[in-house]
Design a protein around this motif. Structure first.
Motif, mmCIF file in Angstrom:
data_model
loop_
_atom_site.group_PDB
_atom_site.id
_atom_site.type_symbol
_atom_site.label_atom_id
_atom_site.label_comp_id
_atom_site.label_asym_id
_atom_site.label_seq_id
_atom_site.Cartn_x
_atom_site.Cartn_y
_atom_site.Cartn_z
ATOM 1 N N ARG A 183 1.124 -1.193 -0.439
ATOM 2 C CA ARG A 183 0.053 0.016 0.221
ATOM 3 C C ARG A 183 0.898 1.639 0.150
ATOM 4 O O ARG A 183 0.727 2.466 -0.520
ATOM 5 N N VAL A 184 1.743 1.119 1.042
ATOM 6 C CA VAL A 184 2.875 2.728 0.788
ATOM 7 C C VAL A 184 3.471 2.267 -0.020
ATOM 8 O O VAL A 184 3.770 3.605 -1.075
ATOM 9 N N ASN A 185 4.197 1.364 -1.037
ATOM 10 C CA ASN A 185 4.197 1.934 -2.695
ATOM 11 C C ASN A 185 3.866 2.146 -3.529
ATOM 12 O O ASN A 185 3.921 2.986 -4.183
ATOM 13 N N VAL A 190 2.709 5.327 -7.668
ATOM 14 C CA VAL A 190 1.081 5.598 -8.489
ATOM 15 C C VAL A 190 0.290 6.372 -8.162
ATOM 16 O O VAL A 190 -0.076 7.952 -9.097
ATOM 17 N N THR A 191 -0.535 6.754 -6.929
ATOM 18 C CA THR A 191 -1.630 7.330 -6.554
ATOM 19 C C THR A 191 -1.181 8.524 -6.510
ATOM 20 O O THR A 191 -1.697 9.511 -7.133
ATOM 21 N N ILE A 192 -0.048 8.825 -5.895
ATOM 22 C CA ILE A 192 0.273 10.113 -5.236
ATOM 23 C C ILE A 192 0.654 11.159 -6.400
ATOM 24 O O ILE A 192 0.242 12.492 -6.896
ATOM 25 N N PRO A 193 1.585 10.537 -7.143
ATOM 26 C CA PRO A 193 2.037 11.365 -8.924
ATOM 27 C C PRO A 193 0.782 11.627 -9.645
ATOM 28 O O PRO A 193 0.554 12.135 -10.577
ATOM 29 N N ARG A 194 -0.321 10.390 -9.896
ATOM 30 C CA ARG A 194 -0.731 10.451 -10.545
ATOM 31 C C ARG A 194 -1.708 11.854 -10.969
ATOM 32 O O ARG A 194 -2.502 12.187 -11.798
#
Length: 266
Positions: A183-185, A190-194
């Motif tokens: 989840r951290v990775n 993925v999530t934050i950069p998107r």
């Protein structure tokens, strides 16, 4: 003939899934909230992973120590059993002839570490009815060896319960740590950069729309100024041709009054 390959279908669905939202102020606020929540979740999961790693290392160290103690306890217990059988003869049949009531039970409880429930096993001594029958073992000889054997196996049982508790906690924390790290990775890579990419896209499009609106308003003002100059020139020519005064002059003044009203821009 057109051939539709599976790779093209895969890319098509990827592009459809990664469709960007409309660049509006509302979506900008929504994605700002998503970015804030994602960063807070990343920080909390990072702290949880650090706490689990610390407890994981502590449990691994305790498991190594318990296993080293258990190897010595096993050797000592089996040697004491051999001594008891040598001193008191065959004692297994005498033990099995009595009431098979457990003197030691295992009690389970759960411990909470950063939201992860870990089972913990504890030893509970129970008063047995066959205590007197077991105390009679070794009256003919070998009583001290039997007592020594019982103490050795009691210590071994304590180590076995402790090792079972540690290994169960080790596996539980290991699985929770893997899930937390995934989840951290996922949040970090993925999530934050998107979300940040989407925010940059919305800001860029909104800035472009503002520049377009500014240019359009400027063009409208320029056209309006040109039209007003043209109307003023036409009115001046009419005034020169018709002259000022009389009924015609009054009508021209009224027409000029209506023509001088400013346009309303919606």
């Amino acid at each position: 003939t057109f051939h539709f390959r599976p790779v093209d279908c895969h890319l098509y669905f990827i592009n459809m899934s990664e469709a960007r939202p409309p660049p509006t102020r509302m979506n900008l606020q929504v994605y700002k909230g998503k970015a804030k929540a994602a960063k807070q979740g990343f920080e909390l999961l990072k702290k949880k992973a650090d706490a689990l790693k610390a407890r994981f290392r502590d449990i691994a160290k305790k498991i190594a120590e318990t296993k080293s103690q258990m190897s010595e306890a096993c050797a000592s217990s089996f040697f004491s059993l051999t001594q008891a059988e040598y001193a008191a003869g065959e004692i297994k049949k005498k033990v099995l002839e009595g009431k098979m009531t457990a003197e030691v039970r295992v009690e389970g409880r759960t411990d909470n570490i950063a939201g992860v429930k870990i089972p913990v096993f504890n030893r509970v001594d129970v008063e047995a009815d066959a205590e007197n029958a077991k105390e009679q073992l070794g009256l003919a000889g070998g009583g001290r060896a039997i007592v020594n054997c019982r103490e050795k196996y009691s210590t071994l049982l304590e180590l076995m319960i402790r090792l079972a508790s540690l290994q169960t906690a080790f596996l539980t924390i290991d699985e929770a740590l893997k899930v937390t790290n995934r989840r951290v990775n996922a949040l970090e890579n993925v999530t934050i950069p998107r979300i940040e990419e989407t925010l940059a896209y919305i800001n860029k499009e909104l800035d472009e729309l503002e520049r377009e609106d500014f240019t359009r308003l400027k063009k409208v003002q320029e056209k309006k100024a040109v039209r007003m100059e043209e109307e003023a020139r036409v009115r001046a020519e009419r005034a020169e041709k018709r002259g000022v005064g009389g009924a015609g002059g009054v009508e021209d003044d009224m027409l000029n009054t209506f023509e001088q009203d400013q346009d309303v821009v919606f």
